[in-house]
Design a protein around this motif. Structure first.
Motif, mmCIF file in Angstrom:
data_model
loop_
_atom_site.group_PDB
_atom_site.id
_atom_site.type_symbol
_atom_site.label_atom_id
_atom_site.label_comp_id
_atom_site.label_asym_id
_atom_site.label_seq_id
_atom_site.Cartn_x
_atom_site.Cartn_y
_atom_site.Cartn_z
ATOM 1 N N LEU A 56 0.734 -1.365 -0.094
ATOM 2 C CA LEU A 56 0.507 0.342 -0.146
ATOM 3 C C LEU A 56 0.886 1.356 -0.744
ATOM 4 O O LEU A 56 1.904 1.323 0.475
ATOM 5 N N LEU A 57 0.420 1.979 -1.061
ATOM 6 C CA LEU A 57 1.736 3.134 -1.043
ATOM 7 C C LEU A 57 1.128 4.401 -1.060
ATOM 8 O O LEU A 57 1.464 5.395 -0.220
ATOM 9 N N LYS A 58 -0.517 4.318 -0.844
ATOM 10 C CA LYS A 58 -0.841 5.585 -0.927
ATOM 11 C C LYS A 58 -3.126 5.825 -0.759
ATOM 12 O O LYS A 58 -3.432 4.898 -1.440
ATOM 13 N N LYS A 59 -3.610 6.920 0.110
ATOM 14 C CA LYS A 59 -4.664 6.363 0.250
ATOM 15 C C LYS A 59 -5.091 8.085 -0.485
ATOM 16 O O LYS A 59 -4.384 9.114 -0.468
ATOM 17 N N THR A 60 -5.690 8.290 -1.077
ATOM 18 C CA THR A 60 -6.055 9.211 -2.331
ATOM 19 C C THR A 60 -7.349 10.005 -1.849
ATOM 20 O O THR A 60 -8.596 8.632 -1.481
ATOM 21 N N ASP A 61 -7.563 10.740 -1.499
ATOM 22 C CA ASP A 61 -9.864 11.689 -1.864
ATOM 23 C C ASP A 61 -9.280 12.746 -2.653
ATOM 24 O O ASP A 61 -10.804 13.493 -2.060
ATOM 25 N N ASN A 62 -9.136 13.182 -3.850
ATOM 26 C CA ASN A 62 -9.443 14.333 -3.809
ATOM 27 C C ASN A 62 -8.886 14.645 -5.850
ATOM 28 O O ASN A 62 -8.354 13.419 -6.007
ATOM 29 N N MET A 63 -10.604 13.869 -6.155
ATOM 30 C CA MET A 63 -9.847 13.935 -7.999
ATOM 31 C C MET A 63 -9.311 15.172 -8.539
ATOM 32 O O MET A 63 -8.438 15.072 -9.362
ATOM 33 N N PHE A 64 -8.760 16.731 -7.657
ATOM 34 C CA PHE A 64 -8.220 17.156 -8.103
ATOM 35 C C PHE A 64 -7.074 17.677 -8.293
ATOM 36 O O PHE A 64 -6.189 18.668 -8.309
ATOM 37 N N ARG A 65 -5.906 16.877 -7.448
ATOM 38 C CA ARG A 65 -5.233 16.877 -7.061
ATOM 39 C C ARG A 65 -4.311 15.783 -7.988
ATOM 40 O O ARG A 65 -4.411 14.607 -8.282
ATOM 41 N N LYS A 66 -3.117 16.229 -7.761
ATOM 42 C CA LYS A 66 -1.916 15.629 -8.558
ATOM 43 C C LYS A 66 -1.433 14.760 -7.630
ATOM 44 O O LYS A 66 -0.559 15.269 -5.974
ATOM 45 N N TRP A 67 -1.210 13.224 -8.119
ATOM 46 C CA TRP A 67 -0.633 12.163 -7.112
ATOM 47 C C TRP A 67 1.032 11.861 -6.760
ATOM 48 O O TRP A 67 1.157 11.142 -8.093
ATOM 49 N N GLU A 68 1.941 11.990 -6.711
ATOM 50 C CA GLU A 68 3.086 11.292 -6.846
ATOM 51 C C GLU A 68 4.120 10.865 -6.093
ATOM 52 O O GLU A 68 4.225 11.438 -4.748
ATOM 53 N N ILE A 69 4.520 9.924 -5.992
ATOM 54 C CA ILE A 69 4.835 8.885 -5.164
ATOM 55 C C ILE A 69 6.259 8.446 -5.699
ATOM 56 O O ILE A 69 6.122 7.802 -6.516
ATOM 57 N N SER A 70 7.378 8.293 -4.636
ATOM 58 C CA SER A 70 8.933 7.272 -5.182
ATOM 59 C C SER A 70 8.335 6.242 -4.765
ATOM 60 O O SER A 70 7.833 5.797 -3.659
ATOM 61 N N VAL A 71 8.758 5.304 -5.762
ATOM 62 C CA VAL A 71 8.903 4.000 -5.755
ATOM 63 C C VAL A 71 9.959 3.230 -6.162
ATOM 64 O O VAL A 71 9.765 1.637 -6.169
ATOM 65 N N LYS A 72 11.108 3.586 -6.250
ATOM 66 C CA LYS A 72 11.928 3.070 -6.690
ATOM 67 C C LYS A 72 12.165 1.295 -5.106
ATOM 68 O O LYS A 72 12.949 0.649 -6.485
ATOM 69 N N PRO A 73 12.018 1.546 -3.778
ATOM 70 C CA PRO A 73 12.510 0.854 -3.001
ATOM 71 C C PRO A 73 10.926 -0.316 -3.475
ATOM 72 O O PRO A 73 11.775 -1.659 -2.877
ATOM 73 N N TYR A 74 9.967 -0.495 -4.224
ATOM 74 C CA TYR A 74 8.958 -1.091 -3.959
ATOM 75 C C TYR A 74 8.929 -1.917 -5.536
ATOM 76 O O TYR A 74 8.386 -2.929 -6.019
ATOM 77 N N LEU A 75 10.024 -1.211 -6.263
ATOM 78 C CA LEU A 75 9.701 -1.891 -8.272
ATOM 79 C C LEU A 75 10.934 -3.211 -7.560
ATOM 80 O O LEU A 75 11.649 -2.851 -7.267
#
Length: 827
Positions: free
Chosen positions: A116-135
């Motif tokens: 689980l990386l992130k929970k989102t709650d807004n249609m109007f936002r941009k969601w940016e997540i650092s994912v190298k450790p999980y790839l």
């Protein structure tokens, strides 16, 4: 062995200093399912669950027939999306990899390879997540699990000790119109509605670039470039602005730098009608050790905009000063042009903005119940000289202000300000649509039995969001020249006298108040940001409402289902019978309803423009539609110009000559919205009988006056022009001329109600000039000429005076063109 190690070292170094790159994950093979099911089906990204279900023929098209009600179950379900994608060793060797969602609708959990990386709650936002450790090298699984926005909204509503109006939509940071409006269906969507990508970067990334205009003269534009750079390690870097080198020192982490930049002999960005919207291209590059590691491009315009509010004897002014000159605003209100947002194409944005430009508009208000539009919308406005009044996405309800909601709103404002602030078209940020008015005027407190404490809490929450959180976030994230903010539109409700003396006004005495169109002549405010009336769409669009053979009848269930106002047909009929004879034929009713809408808005706009400079802006409701519907729009869902849009084009001309009939006196006004002056203008009057006879020689009134902005000529008693018996068969043709006798503008004044006019039967002839041009002529007055055919006509729904002709261009060749006039419809 040593050679292999050296080669590997050089290979890794090459990767580390490679240019920033990205990978589009929207193009991967996506699947979706109801969270309760086991079977995965193919999906489109960007997309919505409704579109995916439609593609698999699991639901009908809700735009067709009465099918909207058959898809309401979708909003109560949870939906899962996933894709598998392969990551190479080369991609994985980048120092940093970010997963970016430009839009998730709305409540979701993001999983990568089960994490689980992130929970989102807004249609109007941009969601940016650092994912190298999980790839991992090879196959990776990306999952997005969406919760029902309706169900989550209901749960959030339970936390408030009183009932909120329009619950649960006001608890959900999601496009509010999707919950249904009086022009749109209830289609509460979910899904990955914007692109998904992976960003690969090394050493540093260029997060954001803001261009601040510090000063602007004819000789020079002084700018400040604000760049936000995130560095993996400190050191020396180079920022290039259009290849101009700037050496900088970065520390590890987030850096904000400012670099001055100037433009000699700048060309101004001018709004439509004032000149060219000149644009400058900027390329920003970030280098490390002579390697390009990041870059961004921006297109800016150089202009100044002020919102001027100054007290005077009648209240307080409200107008925009652009490039140092007061500008009379002519424009419209914009809603999302589809209920399924991913279907809106670049071409549709461009067409609608081009249509706005062609209709002589210089501003569009992006209404607060929709979305912050796609970049293509603002780009098209930049290129066409259309200013944007940008609402934040709150509309017609009460909103909470708990700590979580506050933080969510600030992040939303940050994302949108940073995305939009460089657009020269952006003129004003506005906190909301009709939230202040809903609290003060709509009686929800009595309807829901609020206590005094409940009412005070609502107002406290309102002040927190719209007078603190949003304006403070704008100050924090926008440059100093892009912080102009207006808390709510309108500032005062239309039932209050003060609403016409200051601020912006939404006047709904027509339609909602069912007052006659003529009341527009009295209800003129400082800046009219909403007013409107409904009209039917083109026949082609009505036919598109049916999945089978169209049944063109006002009693048909499909036609009724595509009028979302509860009393819409009744109100249209009530207004129609005042000015016309209500037709029984569907096609003629469609024609008359469009004329009725156009007539109402013409009266309003002419009253506003005659009120200049007391009134300095008119934005009618509304430009466009989100589905095939009977609505206030001037352009229907399929892009057809209704009679209203043709009238808007005429009413918004930079120079107009207007008449006003008041107490049996005829007043004459010349209006000029351009920056140039017309010297020694004159009026020429011609009394013309509908059958073509001239009653008298033309009368010329020359008062030796110059036309700069607005000019009122000497009034004339109507009984000195014509007798009572002539009013139903005579018109007054008015021509405004310059000192060289060139026509500036012209207009026709009718002395009787439309249904009382004794219209002759015109012999309308259509002559083909070329495959895409015709000439239309008549022997006697042809009122409201309606050209019918599968093409776009350069003009339509126009009056053709006796023994005159007009050239019309066609967007594509057409063999057969039908024609109708008001005489046909009234008989």
């Amino acid at each position: 062995m040593k050679k292999t190690i050296l080669f590997t070292f050089l290979f890794i170094q090459n990767i580390l200093f490679a240019q920033f790159s990205e990978r589009n994950l929207s193009a991967e093979k996506w699947k979706f399912k109801n969270s309760k099911d086991d079977i995965w089906l193919t999906a489109m990204v960007p997309g919505t669950v409704h579109l995916d279900l439609m593609n698999h023929k699991m639901i009908p098209d809700p735009y067709k027939d009465e099918k909207e009600m058959k898809v309401q179950w979708i909003e109560n379900e949870d939906w899962d999306y996933q894709t598998k994608f392969t990551i190479s060793e080369k991609e994985l060797s980048n120092q940093n990899i970010d997963l970016v969602f430009n839009g998730l609708d709305t409540f979701s959990e993001i999983y990568l390879n089960g994490k689980l990386l992130k929970k989102t709650d807004n249609m109007f936002r941009k969601w940016e997540i650092s994912v190298k450790p999980y790839l991992k090298s090879g196959d990776n699984l990306l999952q997005i699990k969406f919760k029902s926005a309706v169900n989550v909204g209901k749960d959030l509503a339970k936390k408030v000790p009183f009932t909120m109006p329009e619950s649960p939509r006001s608890f959900v940071r999601k496009a509010q119109y999707q919950f249904g409006w009086d022009w749109g269906p209830r289609l509460v969507t979910t899904g990955i509605w914007k692109n998904v990508k992976l960003n690969f970067w090394n050493n540093a990334k260029l997060e954001n670039v803001k261009v601040e205009q510090k000063s602007l003269t004819k000789q020079k534009a002084n700018l400040n470039i604000h760049a936000e750079i995130f560095a993996d390690k400190e050191g020396k870097y180079v920022v290039l602005i259009n290849d101009k080198i700037n050496n900088i020192q970065l520390r590890k982490g987030k850096n904000t730098i400012q670099i001055p930049y100037s433009i000699e002999n700048p060309k101004l960005w001018q709004p439509n009608g004032w000149g060219e919207p000149n644009l400058y291209n900027f390329k920003f590059s970030l280098e490390k050790d002579s390697k390009n590691i990041a870059e961004k491009s921006e297109r800016i315009g150089l202009r100044t905009i002020e919102l001027v509010q100054e007290k005077d004897s009648k209240g307080k002014s409200f107008y925009f000063k652009v490039n140092g000159n007061p500008m009379y605003v002519k424009g419209t209100n914009w809603i999302p042009s589809d209920s399924f947002l991913p279907r809106i194409t670049k071409e549709k944005y461009q067409q609608l903005i081009n249509d706005s430009k062609e209709a002589n508009m210089n501003m569009i208000r992006v209404w607060g119940g929709g979305i912050y539009e796609d970049d293509e919308f603002y780009k098209a406005c930049d290129e066409n000289g259309i200013l944007v009044w940008q609402d934040f996405m709150f509309a017609g309800s009460f909103y909470p202000a708990d700590e979580s909601f506050q933080q969510n709103v600030e992040s939303e404002v940050k994302d949108q300000v940073e995305r939009l602030q460089n657009h020269p078209s952006l003129a004003l940020w506005c906190g909301n649509n009709e939230v202040d008015e809903a609290i003060v005027n709509w009686g929800y407190q009595n309807q829901f039995n609020y206590s005094k404490e409940d009412s005070l809490q609502v107002w406290k929450d309102y002040k927190k969001i719209f007078h603190e959180i949003i304006p403070n976030a704008i100050k924090k994230y926008a440059t100093s020249d892009r912080r102009m903010y207006w808390p709510s539109s309108p500032s005062i409700g239309w039932g209050h006298r003060e609403s016409l003396a200051e601020g912006d006004s939404h006047y709904w005495g027509i339609w909602w108040g069912e007052q006659p169109f003529e009341i527009y002549n009295e209800k003129v405010g400082r800046f009219m940001s909403e007013y409107g009336f409904q009209g039917m769409p083109a026949l082609e669009t009505i036919k598109s409402m049916f999945s089978g053979t169209p049944d063109l009848s006002l009693q048909n269930g499909t036609v009724k289902a595509h009028e979302k106002h509860a009393r819409g047909w009744e109100i249209i009929d009530n207004y129609m019978q005042r000015d016309y004879t209500i037709p029984t034929d569907f096609i003629i009713y469609n024609y008359i309803s469009q004329l009725l809408q156009a007539r109402g808005m013409q009266i309003a706009i002419e009253a506003h423009r005659r009120g200049k400079p007391y009134n300095m802006g008119t934005l009618y409701w509304q430009l466009n539609d989100c589905w095939p519907v009977v609505s206030w729009s001037s352009i229907d869902y399929l892009g057809n110009w209704k009679a209203l849009h043709y009238q808007i084009k005429r009413s918004f001309e930079n120079q107009v000559v207007l008449t006003e009939e008041k107490n049996n006196i005829l007043n004459f006004y010349a209006i000029n919205d351009e920056l140039k002056k017309f010297e020694n203008v004159s009026l020429e009057f011609k009394l013309i009988k509908f059958n073509g006879e001239s009653l008298a020689a033309p009368l010329i009134v020359a008062e030796g006056k110059d036309l700069e902005s607005i000019l009122k000529f000497t009034s004339m008693p109507i009984n000195e022009l014509i007798s009572e018996s002539e009013k139903s068969e005579v018109l007054l043709h008015v021509i405004l001329k310059d000192k060289n006798n060139n026509i500036i503008a012209q207009n026709d004044h009718f002395f009787a109600k439309l249904k009382d006019l004794k219209l002759p039967n015109p012999n309308i002839q259509i002559k083909k000039i070329s495959t895409t041009e015709i000439e239309i002529s008549t022997d006697v007055l042809a009122k409201d000429v309606y050209l019918i055919g599968d093409t776009h006509f350069s003009d339509n729904f126009f009056d053709l005076l006796p023994k005159t002709s007009r050239r019309i261009t066609l967007s594509k060749p057409l063999e057969n063109i039908e024609v109708m006039s008001l005489r046909d419809a009234m008989n």
